[in-house]
Each structure stands twice: as C-alpha cells, then as structure tokens.
Design a protein around this motif. Sequence first.
Motif, PDB file in Angstrom:
ATOM      1  N   THR A  17       0.822  -1.277   0.037  1.00 43.59           N
ATOM      2  CA  THR A  17      -0.374   0.359   0.160  1.00 43.59           C
ATOM      3  C   THR A  17       0.505   1.339  -0.088  1.00 43.59           C
ATOM      4  OG1 THR A  17      -2.069  -0.988   1.031  1.00 43.59           O
ATOM      5  CG2 THR A  17      -1.971   0.963   1.055  1.00 43.59           C
ATOM      6  N   SER A  19       1.025   4.957  -0.269  1.00 45.09           N
ATOM      7  CA  SER A  19      -0.306   6.218   0.792  1.00 45.09           C
ATOM      8  C   SER A  19       0.600   7.316   0.597  1.00 45.09           C
ATOM      9  CB  SER A  19      -0.049   6.336   2.410  1.00 45.09           C
ATOM     10  OG  SER A  19      -0.629   4.991   2.548  1.00 45.09           O
ATOM     11  N   THR A  21      -1.206  11.651  -0.494  1.00 45.81           N
ATOM     12  CA  THR A  21      -1.789  13.558  -0.222  1.00 45.81           C
ATOM     13  C   THR A  21      -2.063  13.850  -1.940  1.00 45.81           C
ATOM     14  OG1 THR A  21      -0.081  13.851   2.024  1.00 45.81           O
ATOM     15  CG2 THR A  21      -1.691  14.994   1.007  1.00 45.81           C
ATOM     16  N   PRO A  27      -6.314  12.102   2.322  1.00 42.53           N
ATOM     17  CA  PRO A  27      -4.953  11.160   2.416  1.00 42.53           C
ATOM     18  C   PRO A  27      -5.094  10.169   1.129  1.00 42.53           C
ATOM     19  CG  PRO A  27      -6.669  10.860   4.097  1.00 42.53           C
ATOM     20  CD  PRO A  27      -6.218  11.990   3.118  1.00 42.53           C
ATOM     21  N   TYR A  28      -4.130   9.536   0.753  1.00 40.67           N
ATOM     22  CA  TYR A  28      -4.911   8.691  -0.757  1.00 40.67           C
ATOM     23  C   TYR A  28      -3.903   7.712  -0.393  1.00 40.67           C
ATOM     24  CZ  TYR A  28      -5.384   6.632  -5.461  1.00 40.67           C
ATOM     25  OH  TYR A  28      -5.731   5.882  -6.450  1.00 40.67           O
ATOM     26  N   GLY A  29      -4.739   6.074  -0.461  1.00 43.32           N
ATOM     27  CA  GLY A  29      -3.568   5.049  -0.002  1.00 43.32           C
ATOM     28  C   GLY A  29      -4.494   3.932  -1.589  1.00 43.32           C
ATOM     29  N   LYS A  52      -2.914   8.663  -9.230  1.00 41.73           N
ATOM     30  CA  LYS A  52      -1.500   8.628  -8.430  1.00 41.73           C
ATOM     31  C   LYS A  52      -0.761   9.960  -8.640  1.00 41.73           C
ATOM     32  CE  LYS A  52      -1.456   3.850  -9.747  1.00 41.73           C
ATOM     33  NZ  LYS A  52      -3.058   4.350  -9.649  1.00 41.73           N
ATOM     34  N   CYS A  55      -0.980  13.142  -6.646  1.00 46.10           N
ATOM     35  CA  CYS A  55      -0.491  13.288  -5.708  1.00 46.10           C
ATOM     36  C   CYS A  55       0.385  13.941  -5.473  1.00 46.10           C
ATOM     37  CB  CYS A  55      -1.020  12.284  -5.023  1.00 46.10           C
ATOM     38  SG  CYS A  55      -3.060  11.472  -4.781  1.00 46.10           S
ATOM     39  N   THR A  89       6.754  -1.030   7.404  1.00 46.62           N
ATOM     40  CA  THR A  89       7.260   0.064   6.342  1.00 46.62           C
ATOM     41  C   THR A  89       8.002   0.572   6.203  1.00 46.62           C
ATOM     42  OG1 THR A  89       7.196   1.824   9.331  1.00 46.62           O
ATOM     43  CG2 THR A  89       5.038   0.326   8.010  1.00 46.62           C
TER      44      THR A  89
END
Length: 164
Positions: A17, A19, A21, A27-29, A52, A55, A89
Amino acid sequence: MDAFFAFEIFDKAPYVTVSMTRKDGAPYGIPLSLVRTDDKTFYFHCAMEGDKLDCIAHNPIVFLSAVTKCAPTVGPKDGSFTLQYKSATAVGKAELVIARDEKIAALRAICERFLPHHMDAFDDAVSRSLGRTAVVRITLTAPPIGKRKQYDKHGEEMKWGRQE
C-alpha cells in the motif's frame, strides 16, 4: 526488526500500500504491485494520468506499508486473542521516470517479479505499451522498519530480533 527483515516483507508481499496526499490535503492510499531493485529503490507502473500522478506532482513524499503472514490466533500460553503478522513500513520520494532505458528496466523488473514465466512476451508488450505507460520510482529516504508478532513452536512469543 531490522531493515533486512523489512525488505524481506516488501519482497514477499504481493501488494504494497502506497499512501500519498491529494492536492486538497486528503489522504490517498492504494495497494500496488511494487518491485524493489536495490536497498533504496522501488518501482510501479500506472496510467499516464490519474490520482497517483496528481498526488505525486503535488507532494512526492509517500509512505509504503506491507503485511505478510497475517493470521488471527489464540495465544498459546495464555489463551488471549491476538494476531500473528509480519509487516514493514518505509518513507520515500516518488518521481516519474522519464528516461526510456530506466523505464524499460523497471518494467522488466516488475514483469520478472510478477510474471517470470512470460518473459518471452516482454519485448512485444513493451513495444506496444511503453508510450502509454507511466513508471514511478520511489527512493527511500530512510531505512525501512519491520515489525512482527510470532510464536515459536513452544508457544513463546519471539521478541524483538529473535528468529526461529
């Protein structure tokens, strides 16, 4: 867990995933099929326009998250309900790949990871779609971090760094 462990998770996860902005700060993930080519570089491909790329143009800093071996379980020693997992992460900077050679190399790496038995069709596919396919490079800005919760064969939780 260390960066080596985290890279292992990223390499095994079928999706990572990513993520980002949006321009309005929302937020956009989205789960994507990423490939890692070294200890700092990941690639994915997408359409030449869309959320995508919008962002990334607004704010190129992205957050990667992956989980493998995720399974609900009952704690072997105390009967508590818990979850065994391995996760990773990382934070990186995303950039649209412009150079033709790098773009093809990234697409080759993606195909080798996800469709290794169909590489005989790679050159034809690239010649048909290179002009309408965007490739994004994510360069990590710090080493990735790994986490996990696992039990050994005796029911003992394996604390930080302990391997089976």
